[in-house]
Design a protein around this motif. Structure first.
Motif, PDB file in Angstrom:
ATOM      1  N   GLU A   1      23.027  25.398  25.674  1.00 28.64           N
ATOM      2  CA  GLU A   1      22.095  24.577  26.299  1.00 28.64           C
ATOM      3  C   GLU A   1      23.054  23.116  26.838  1.00 28.64           C
ATOM      4  O   GLU A   1      23.495  22.394  26.256  1.00 28.64           O
ATOM      5  CB  GLU A   1      21.229  24.028  25.724  1.00 28.64           C
ATOM      6  CG  GLU A   1      20.038  23.004  26.111  1.00 28.64           C
ATOM      7  CD  GLU A   1      19.483  23.302  27.378  1.00 28.64           C
ATOM      8  OE1 GLU A   1      19.777  22.519  28.399  1.00 28.64           O
ATOM      9  OE2 GLU A   1      19.067  24.591  27.669  1.00 28.64           O
ATOM     10  N   PRO A   2      23.216  23.005  28.279  1.00 26.63           N
ATOM     11  CA  PRO A   2      24.403  22.089  28.582  1.00 26.63           C
ATOM     12  C   PRO A   2      23.645  20.471  28.381  1.00 26.63           C
ATOM     13  O   PRO A   2      24.440  19.791  28.536  1.00 26.63           O
ATOM     14  CB  PRO A   2      24.505  22.496  29.963  1.00 26.63           C
ATOM     15  CG  PRO A   2      23.309  23.471  30.451  1.00 26.63           C
ATOM     16  CD  PRO A   2      22.732  23.973  29.295  1.00 26.63           C
ATOM     17  N   LEU A   3      22.292  20.448  28.046  1.00 26.65           N
ATOM     18  CA  LEU A   3      21.779  19.219  28.006  1.00 26.65           C
ATOM     19  C   LEU A   3      21.837  18.831  26.504  1.00 26.65           C
ATOM     20  O   LEU A   3      21.147  17.827  26.362  1.00 26.65           O
ATOM     21  CB  LEU A   3      20.433  19.242  28.356  1.00 26.65           C
ATOM     22  CG  LEU A   3      20.042  19.754  30.189  1.00 26.65           C
ATOM     23  CD1 LEU A   3      18.723  19.760  30.259  1.00 26.65           C
ATOM     24  CD2 LEU A   3      20.847  18.750  30.848  1.00 26.65           C
ATOM     25  N   ASP A   4      22.406  19.587  25.723  1.00 28.07           N
ATOM     26  CA  ASP A   4      22.468  19.154  24.168  1.00 28.07           C
ATOM     27  C   ASP A   4      23.058  18.201  23.658  1.00 28.07           C
ATOM     28  O   ASP A   4      23.403  17.729  22.477  1.00 28.07           O
ATOM     29  CB  ASP A   4      22.438  20.349  23.320  1.00 28.07           C
ATOM     30  CG  ASP A   4      23.969  21.051  23.351  1.00 28.07           C
ATOM     31  OD1 ASP A   4      24.868  20.433  23.987  1.00 28.07           O
ATOM     32  OD2 ASP A   4      24.187  21.962  22.704  1.00 28.07           O
ATOM     33  N   GLY A   5      24.021  17.245  24.564  1.00 24.53           N
ATOM     34  CA  GLY A   5      24.829  16.326  24.292  1.00 24.53           C
ATOM     35  C   GLY A   5      26.345  16.847  23.809  1.00 24.53           C
ATOM     36  O   GLY A   5      27.321  15.968  23.583  1.00 24.53           O
ATOM     37  N   SER A   6      26.661  18.327  23.637  1.00 25.30           N
ATOM     38  CA  SER A   6      28.033  18.679  23.485  1.00 25.30           C
ATOM     39  C   SER A   6      28.769  18.465  24.688  1.00 25.30           C
ATOM     40  O   SER A   6      28.485  18.408  25.837  1.00 25.30           O
ATOM     41  CB  SER A   6      27.724  20.022  23.143  1.00 25.30           C
ATOM     42  OG  SER A   6      26.971  20.410  22.018  1.00 25.30           O
ATOM     43  N   LEU A   7      30.110  18.295  24.552  1.00 24.22           N
ATOM     44  CA  LEU A   7      31.211  18.250  25.372  1.00 24.22           C
ATOM     45  C   LEU A   7      31.723  19.653  25.658  1.00 24.22           C
ATOM     46  O   LEU A   7      31.992  20.278  24.740  1.00 24.22           O
ATOM     47  CB  LEU A   7      32.196  17.355  25.048  1.00 24.22           C
ATOM     48  CG  LEU A   7      33.564  17.250  25.991  1.00 24.22           C
ATOM     49  CD1 LEU A   7      32.902  16.488  27.426  1.00 24.22           C
ATOM     50  CD2 LEU A   7      34.481  16.270  25.387  1.00 24.22           C
ATOM     51  N   TYR A   8      31.380  20.326  27.082  1.00 26.70           N
ATOM     52  CA  TYR A   8      31.876  21.498  27.128  1.00 26.70           C
ATOM     53  C   TYR A   8      33.383  21.700  28.028  1.00 26.70           C
ATOM     54  O   TYR A   8      33.471  20.792  29.053  1.00 26.70           O
ATOM     55  CB  TYR A   8      30.891  22.445  28.138  1.00 26.70           C
ATOM     56  CG  TYR A   8      29.770  22.600  27.251  1.00 26.70           C
ATOM     57  CD1 TYR A   8      29.402  23.658  26.507  1.00 26.70           C
ATOM     58  CD2 TYR A   8      28.578  21.517  27.333  1.00 26.70           C
ATOM     59  CE1 TYR A   8      28.115  23.795  25.963  1.00 26.70           C
ATOM     60  CE2 TYR A   8      27.535  21.610  26.793  1.00 26.70           C
ATOM     61  CZ  TYR A   8      27.535  22.853  25.835  1.00 26.70           C
ATOM     62  OH  TYR A   8      26.260  23.144  25.127  1.00 26.70           O
ATOM     63  N   VAL A   9      34.285  22.442  27.510  1.00 25.55           N
ATOM     64  CA  VAL A   9      35.713  22.378  27.779  1.00 25.55           C
ATOM     65  C   VAL A   9      36.277  23.391  28.731  1.00 25.55           C
ATOM     66  O   VAL A   9      36.011  24.578  27.914  1.00 25.55           O
ATOM     67  CB  VAL A   9      36.791  21.928  26.878  1.00 25.55           C
ATOM     68  CG1 VAL A   9      38.203  21.793  27.699  1.00 25.55           C
ATOM     69  CG2 VAL A   9      36.331  20.684  26.406  1.00 25.55           C
ATOM     70  N   PHE A  10      36.633  23.444  29.797  1.00 26.13           N
ATOM     71  CA  PHE A  10      36.941  24.641  30.811  1.00 26.13           C
ATOM     72  C   PHE A  10      38.158  24.537  31.255  1.00 26.13           C
ATOM     73  O   PHE A  10      38.730  23.516  31.517  1.00 26.13           O
ATOM     74  CB  PHE A  10      36.103  24.947  31.964  1.00 26.13           C
ATOM     75  CG  PHE A  10      34.433  24.651  31.480  1.00 26.13           C
ATOM     76  CD1 PHE A  10      33.768  26.122  31.162  1.00 26.13           C
ATOM     77  CD2 PHE A  10      33.868  23.757  31.633  1.00 26.13           C
ATOM     78  CE1 PHE A  10      32.511  26.050  30.847  1.00 26.13           C
ATOM     79  CE2 PHE A  10      32.511  23.922  31.181  1.00 26.13           C
ATOM     80  CZ  PHE A  10      31.784  25.151  30.743  1.00 26.13           C
ATOM     81  N   VAL A  11      38.859  25.611  31.442  1.00 24.27           N
ATOM     82  CA  VAL A  11      40.355  25.523  31.930  1.00 24.27           C
ATOM     83  C   VAL A  11      40.363  26.818  33.414  1.00 24.27           C
ATOM     84  O   VAL A  11      39.569  27.479  33.382  1.00 24.27           O
ATOM     85  CB  VAL A  11      41.238  26.081  31.028  1.00 24.27           C
ATOM     86  CG1 VAL A  11      41.270  27.506  30.648  1.00 24.27           C
ATOM     87  CG2 VAL A  11      42.693  25.867  31.529  1.00 24.27           C
ATOM     88  N   ASN A  12      41.374  26.450  34.230  1.00 23.38           N
ATOM     89  CA  ASN A  12      41.095  27.022  35.322  1.00 23.38           C
ATOM     90  C   ASN A  12      42.152  28.435  35.010  1.00 23.38           C
ATOM     91  O   ASN A  12      42.734  28.576  34.014  1.00 23.38           O
ATOM     92  CB  ASN A  12      41.740  26.424  36.694  1.00 23.38           C
ATOM     93  CG  ASN A  12      43.143  25.959  36.475  1.00 23.38           C
ATOM     94  OD1 ASN A  12      43.771  25.925  35.318  1.00 23.38           O
ATOM     95  ND2 ASN A  12      43.817  25.301  37.300  1.00 23.38           N
ATOM     96  N   ARG A  13      42.196  29.191  35.995  1.00 23.96           N
ATOM     97  CA  ARG A  13      43.073  30.698  35.797  1.00 23.96           C
ATOM     98  C   ARG A  13      44.473  30.333  35.534  1.00 23.96           C
ATOM     99  O   ARG A  13      45.057  30.919  34.827  1.00 23.96           O
ATOM    100  CB  ARG A  13      42.945  31.323  37.223  1.00 23.96           C
ATOM    101  CG  ARG A  13      43.473  32.769  37.034  1.00 23.96           C
ATOM    102  CD  ARG A  13      43.119  33.517  38.250  1.00 23.96           C
ATOM    103  NE  ARG A  13      43.170  33.051  39.365  1.00 23.96           N
ATOM    104  CZ  ARG A  13      44.385  33.105  40.218  1.00 23.96           C
ATOM    105  NH1 ARG A  13      45.442  33.631  39.745  1.00 23.96           N
ATOM    106  NH2 ARG A  13      44.391  32.356  41.131  1.00 23.96           N
ATOM    107  N   ARG A  14      45.210  29.172  36.284  1.00 24.11           N
ATOM    108  CA  ARG A  14      46.479  29.042  36.002  1.00 24.11           C
ATOM    109  C   ARG A  14      46.593  28.040  34.771  1.00 24.11           C
ATOM    110  O   ARG A  14      47.968  27.758  34.312  1.00 24.11           O
ATOM    111  CB  ARG A  14      47.109  28.156  37.199  1.00 24.11           C
ATOM    112  CG  ARG A  14      47.080  29.160  38.622  1.00 24.11           C
ATOM    113  CD  ARG A  14      47.708  28.563  39.662  1.00 24.11           C
ATOM    114  NE  ARG A  14      48.651  27.411  39.701  1.00 24.11           N
ATOM    115  CZ  ARG A  14      48.851  26.233  40.287  1.00 24.11           C
ATOM    116  NH1 ARG A  14      48.334  26.903  41.603  1.00 24.11           N
ATOM    117  NH2 ARG A  14      49.602  25.584  40.001  1.00 24.11           N
TER     118      ARG A  14
END
Length: 123
Positions: free
Chosen positions: A36-49
């Motif tokens: 749930e993106p509204l839960d106050g968690s910090l979501y971390v993503f990386v790109n393909r490179r």
């Protein structure tokens, strides 16, 4: 500080398409990570490179998206058993500095377990 201290920091194991902006990354949280993106968690993503990182967090009334790009080198995630994992604020700081967490070794620590009777006594 720009963002509140998150309840948890969740990293996605697999790279995402960095053409996605806030709404696209929120959809990745819901659809691909079942979070749930509204839960106050910090979501971390990386790109393909793996030379850029995007972070998404919901704060009072809206999303904040942070972007970090390394001019040289690659982000190295810690080993993850599932499609996502949680990291500590210290690990996130190390990642943002370009430290290779895939080779970092965590020392064993001991924390006392709180029994339900202890919690009841504290009120």
């Amino acid at each position: 500080m720009l963002i509140p201290t998150p309840a948890r920091i969740l990293v996605a194991r697999d790279p995402v398409d960095f053409r996605k902006s806030i709404d696209g990354l929120a959809a990745v949280c819901e659809v691909e990570l079942a979070e749930e993106p509204l839960d106050g968690s910090l979501y971390v993503f990386v790109n393909r490179r793996r030379n850029a990182m995007k972070m998404l967090i919901w704060t009072h009334g809206g999303f904040v998206m942070l972007y970090k790009k390394l001019e040289k080198g690659r982000f190295r995630w810690p080993p993850l058993e599932a499609d996502r994992g949680t990291i500590s604020p210290a690990e996130l700081a190390a990642l943002m500095e370009g430290i290779d967490l895939s080779r970092a070794r965590r020392l064993k620590r001991w924390n006392p377990r709180q029994s339900s009777s202890d919690a009841d006594r504290r009120g």
